[in-house]
Design an enzyme around this catalytic site. Structure first.
Site, mmCIF file in Angstrom:
data_model
loop_
_atom_site.group_PDB
_atom_site.id
_atom_site.type_symbol
_atom_site.label_atom_id
_atom_site.label_comp_id
_atom_site.label_asym_id
_atom_site.label_seq_id
_atom_site.Cartn_x
_atom_site.Cartn_y
_atom_site.Cartn_z
ATOM 1 N N GLY A 43 127.613 119.767 -15.883
ATOM 2 C CA GLY A 43 126.351 119.634 -15.156
ATOM 3 C C GLY A 43 126.418 120.325 -13.805
ATOM 4 O O GLY A 43 125.445 120.945 -13.359
ATOM 5 N N ASP A 78 131.353 108.945 -9.585
ATOM 6 C CA ASP A 78 132.080 109.226 -10.829
ATOM 7 C C ASP A 78 133.161 108.186 -11.122
ATOM 8 O O ASP A 78 133.825 108.268 -12.163
ATOM 9 C CB ASP A 78 132.717 110.620 -10.753
ATOM 10 C CG ASP A 78 131.661 111.721 -10.770
ATOM 11 O OD1 ASP A 78 130.559 111.480 -11.308
ATOM 12 O OD2 ASP A 78 131.927 112.811 -10.238
HETATM 13 C C1 S3P Z 1 128.978 116.651 -8.185
HETATM 14 C C2 S3P Z 1 128.030 115.733 -7.836
HETATM 15 C C3 S3P Z 1 127.823 114.469 -8.560
HETATM 16 C C4 S3P Z 1 128.997 114.129 -9.471
HETATM 17 C C5 S3P Z 1 129.481 115.320 -10.242
HETATM 18 C C6 S3P Z 1 129.922 116.413 -9.294
HETATM 19 C C7 S3P Z 1 129.075 117.912 -7.413
HETATM 20 O O1 S3P Z 1 126.663 114.588 -9.341
HETATM 21 O O2 S3P Z 1 128.633 113.099 -10.360
HETATM 22 O O3 S3P Z 1 130.558 114.969 -11.078
HETATM 23 O O4 S3P Z 1 130.101 118.594 -7.509
HETATM 24 O O5 S3P Z 1 128.125 118.218 -6.683
HETATM 25 P P1 S3P Z 1 125.201 114.297 -8.724
HETATM 26 O O6 S3P Z 1 124.985 115.293 -7.676
HETATM 27 O O7 S3P Z 1 124.246 114.474 -9.849
HETATM 28 O O8 S3P Z 1 125.276 112.899 -8.234
#
Ligand code: S3P
Length: 473
Positions: A129, A356
């Protein structure tokens, strides 16, 4: 030597045809090879020291800033997990040269802000993601078209939260799967409109996508968050020469202002050890009787260590040794000894600093005396899996009493946990590792249905824990 990432891309000046691409990828994406189940059994005391792999968030950003800078960015300690290798491949597709050097460092020769190439193939981010959302921002700030896709887990994740502000900046969404899901095709703009955006969710990915798109804007981009999220993008942008101003906003929030069109100068990046990966051996050492483990050089960025705060409140014996600054981040060694934990109330405002880590905290809470209430976990529903449901199901099959009340998870701990269950991981690396940690201390072994996704963030998880004395089957 150039390492091929999980997907191969070639440079090409021609526009991709989104429809043809979507038709050709829909059948082939969204699954991985046969599942590889794994079991963790009651372990002898864990002893020794372990250096967790490089931080995933910083690794993605180092590659991306390397792509956007003009010149060579050397990176030490890059996480060589599948998620990050996908971002490396995407950087190549956008015009960077990305190489792994013989000494283990990586070198990115950037295409430069404003000079990215249009990718000829789908940008396949697999399970990641972060890579997807940050790169949507990068592409959004350039006059190129790109298709974003990934595995079955990624295809379920909401992308409208990213597309909405990008559209305000002038990005066109040429195609999306209903509900704002991948595959998604966007056409970026070379003149992103400067916007002031109040983030509706506390998400570093959303903040970063807007800032990365705003880099090529002729004006100022402002992101306001009511709960501060991890600040690696802001820090690294400043480090590469951009002007970024950060002010406090309300009680827990921040207002970040970026001046557009900076000259990004390549800088050497040292990636510190990932606190989100360190969480697994750390909790394992707390739960397995007789353990005494040192976690080396863990990043102590205050916006990432909510788990540490919580475990210490629960009575964990964790000694913070030799705090220091390495590569611009606070780091320290942690000596962790087996501890009898007790239940606590974890406030909702702490969630962004440990977002996380809730799956492994739920496992720790299962072994604690009394009740642990984790508040305000709505965002857990849109991670690699619906982590609230996945954690609850994993606790249930292993005999742990718990309830979900709205967005809160309540675990009623017991010093002994039955175990014996098989946990469905739903393509989620953190669900997989959390329940393996449970198995190391439960009465009966715990099995996970698939361990393949562990490679996305902690490819050395198994040998690293085995070296401490963990038993896996
Ligand atoms: C991350 C932000 C978090 C986290 C992901 C890594 C990042 O997600 O859960 O594993 O590197 O910016 P969200 O921004 O959707 O909270």
């Amino acid at each position: 030597m150039t390492l091929g990432g999980p997907a191969c891309y070639e440079r090409n000046e021609n526009s991709p045809n989104p429809e043809v691409q979507l038709a050709s990828i829909t059948a082939s994406h969204g699954s991985h090879g046969p599942a590889s189940p794994m079991t963790a059994g009651r372990s002898a005391p864990l002893h020794g020291s372990l250096k967790p792999p490089g931080d995933k968030s910083i690794s993605h950003r180092a590659l991306i800033l390397g792509l956007l800078a003009t010149g060579q960015t050397p990176i030490e300690g890059l996480l060589e997990g599948d998620d990050v290798l996908r971002t490396a491949s995407a950087c190549r597709a956008l015009g960077a040269k990305v190489e792994r050097l013989g000494d283990g460092r990586w070198l990115v020769e950037g295409a430069g802000l404003g000079s990215l190439l249009e990718p000829t193939d789908v940008l396949d981010f697999g399970n990641a993601g972060t890579g997807t959302r940050l790169m949507m921002g990068v592409v959004g700030g350039h006059a190129i078209t790109a298709t974003f896709d990934g595995d079955a887990s990624l295809r379920k994740r909401p992308m409208r939260r990213i597309l909405d502000p990008l559209v305000l900046m002038g990005v066109e969404v040429l195609s999306e799967t209903p509900g704002g899901r991948c595959p998604i095709v966007i056409k970026g703009t070379a003149e992103p409109a400067p916007i002031e955006y109040r983030s509706p969710v506390p998400s570093a990915q959303l903040k970063s996508a807007i800032l990365l798109a705003g880099l090529n804007s002729p004006g100022r981009t402002v992101v306001i968050e009511t709960e501060a999220s991890r600040d690696h993008t802001e820090k690294m942008l400043s480090y590469f020469g951009a002007q970024v101003h950060v002010e406090t906003e309300g009680t827990h929030g921040r207002r970040i202002t970026l001046e557009g069109r900076p000259k990004l100068t390549p800088r050497a990046v040292i990636v510190p050890a990932d606190p989100s990966s360190a969480a697994f051996p750390l909790v394992a050492a707390l739960l397995v009787p007789g353990s005494d483990v040192t976690i080396e050089a863990m990043m102590m960025n205050p916006l990432r260590i909510g788990l540490l705060t919580t475990l210490i409140e629960m009575g964990a014996q964790i000694e913070v040794i030799n705090p220091r600054i390495e590569g611009g981040e606070d780091v320290a060694d942690l000596r962790v000894r087996h501890s009898q934990l007790h239940g606590v109330d974890v406030p909702a405002e702490r969630a962004p600093a440990m977002i996380d880590e809730y799956p492994v905290l739920a496992v720790a809470a299962a072994f604690a005396k009394g009740e642990t209430r984790m508040r305000g976990l709505a965002e857990l529903r849109v991670k690699e899996s619906d982590r609230l449901e996945a954690v609850a199901a994993g606790l249930a099959v292993n005999g742990v009493e718990h309830t979900i009340e709205g967005d809160d998870l309540i675990v009623r701990g017991n010093t002994t946990v039955a175990g014996g269950g098989t946990v469905e991981t739903h393509l989620d690396h953190r669900i997989a590792m959390s329940f393996l940690v449970m198995g190391l201390a439960a009465q009966k072994p715990v099995t996970i249905d698939d361990s393949a996704m562990i490679a996305t963030s902690f490819p050395t998880f198994r040998p690293a824990l085995e070296r401490l004395g963990a038993t896996f089957g």
